[in-house]
Design an enzyme around this catalytic site. Sequence first.
Site, PDB file in Angstrom:
ATOM      1  N   LYS A 175      30.953 -25.116 -21.436  1.00 11.51           N
ATOM      2  CA  LYS A 175      29.803 -24.219 -21.555  1.00 11.51           C
ATOM      3  C   LYS A 175      30.219 -22.913 -22.224  1.00 11.51           C
ATOM      4  O   LYS A 175      31.163 -22.263 -21.801  1.00 11.51           O
ATOM      5  CB  LYS A 175      29.194 -23.957 -20.174  1.00 11.51           C
ATOM      6  CG  LYS A 175      28.685 -25.220 -19.492  1.00 11.51           C
ATOM      7  CD  LYS A 175      28.074 -24.929 -18.132  1.00 11.51           C
ATOM      8  CE  LYS A 175      29.082 -24.325 -17.183  1.00 11.51           C
ATOM      9  NZ  LYS A 175      28.540 -24.162 -15.815  1.00 11.51           N
ATOM     10  N   THR A 208      20.412 -14.138 -15.155  1.00  9.57           N
ATOM     11  CA  THR A 208      21.138 -15.398 -15.376  1.00  9.57           C
ATOM     12  C   THR A 208      21.899 -15.849 -14.130  1.00  9.57           C
ATOM     13  O   THR A 208      22.779 -16.699 -14.217  1.00  9.57           O
ATOM     14  CB  THR A 208      22.136 -15.233 -16.537  1.00  9.57           C
ATOM     15  OG1 THR A 208      23.022 -14.136 -16.247  1.00  9.57           O
ATOM     16  CG2 THR A 208      21.419 -14.978 -17.855  1.00  9.57           C
ATOM     17  N   GLY A 210      23.030 -17.887 -11.217  1.00  8.43           N
ATOM     18  CA  GLY A 210      22.850 -19.278 -10.823  1.00  8.43           C
ATOM     19  C   GLY A 210      22.712 -20.264 -11.963  1.00  8.43           C
ATOM     20  O   GLY A 210      22.396 -21.429 -11.732  1.00  8.43           O
ATOM     21  N   THR A 211      22.977 -19.827 -13.193  1.00  7.19           N
ATOM     22  CA  THR A 211      22.818 -20.756 -14.320  1.00  7.19           C
ATOM     23  C   THR A 211      23.791 -21.931 -14.237  1.00  7.19           C
ATOM     24  O   THR A 211      23.438 -23.063 -14.576  1.00  7.19           O
ATOM     25  CB  THR A 211      23.009 -20.036 -15.665  1.00  7.19           C
ATOM     26  OG1 THR A 211      24.238 -19.293 -15.630  1.00  7.19           O
ATOM     27  CG2 THR A 211      21.863 -19.094 -15.954  1.00  7.19           C
ATOM     28  N   GLY A 212      25.022 -21.674 -13.767  1.00  8.52           N
ATOM     29  CA  GLY A 212      26.005 -22.763 -13.664  1.00  8.52           C
ATOM     30  C   GLY A 212      25.606 -23.788 -12.625  1.00  8.52           C
ATOM     31  O   GLY A 212      25.630 -25.002 -12.888  1.00  8.52           O
ATOM     32  N   CYS A 213      25.236 -23.309 -11.438  1.00  2.99           N
ATOM     33  CA  CYS A 213      24.781 -24.213 -10.374  1.00  2.99           C
ATOM     34  C   CYS A 213      23.564 -25.010 -10.832  1.00  2.99           C
ATOM     35  O   CYS A 213      23.479 -26.225 -10.628  1.00  2.99           O
ATOM     36  CB  CYS A 213      24.409 -23.417  -9.122  1.00  2.99           C
ATOM     37  SG  CYS A 213      25.683 -22.326  -8.489  1.00  2.99           S
TER      38      CYS A 213
END
Length: 267
Positions: A175, A208, A210-213
């Site tokens: 990412k 942004t 929590g974008t990874g979760c």
Amino acid sequence: MKGRVLICAGSDSGGGAGIQADIKAVTALGGFAMTAITALTAQNTEGVHGVYDVHEEFIAKQIELVLKDLGADCIKTGMLHSIPVIETVHKALAELAPDTPLVVDPVMVAKGGHPLLEPQALNAMKNRMVARATLLTPNIPEAELLTGQKITGRDDMLRVGEILLKLGPKHVLMKGGHMEGDELVDILVSADAEPVSFSSERIDTPHTHGTGCTTASAIAAGLAQGLSVENAVSRARDYVRKAILSAPGYGHGHGPLNHAHTVRADV
């Protein structure tokens, strides 16, 4: 409702990341979310202010009861902050769901900088969870920590993705959100296919959290519903992008996404 996803991760009291984001994302995409909570955090948009451990036996019990009764079409792991927790989750999945697709989000540092993985647990994360993953979803700092390699551009992303594949996962989604530039590029590196790049215009916003979760859980929902890895990644990226664009603007720090943008307001 299609696709059962078991999520093993920490709770976010602010509702933007962790288990809360995972449940929202899977539900918004039509899946059924189940959980094994690995830790409680006291946090909001400005940072993590405390972590409370869940006992390993209780984590294992959550996984066992869910899998033996409800079953799972895909499993997603998030915050596994210590060696005992990593070992517990790995053992439970090996015994109860050895062939179930697994999405591993190697959560290491919160958006505000608070460490979410004990330094001594890095090797356990690599040898247990990363090695078992169907798909690994590291951001740039996580990929650098996992490999000891510096990433400064797309060529590095591809090179490091190939190094991560050697640790055992079938696919790695590198990412690029931490890279500079107006274009955001993610690269899917696979053991059995050519790399696939996904690009979109970077959104200039503080919302942004929590974008990874959210991305990892959205991908897990797609895999649980029978999508290919590439198509699950593509749909998840579209979902997260719209969630960022329609973010509610809550909080004084890194604000949460609008996970429910797929849900009609008049229903």
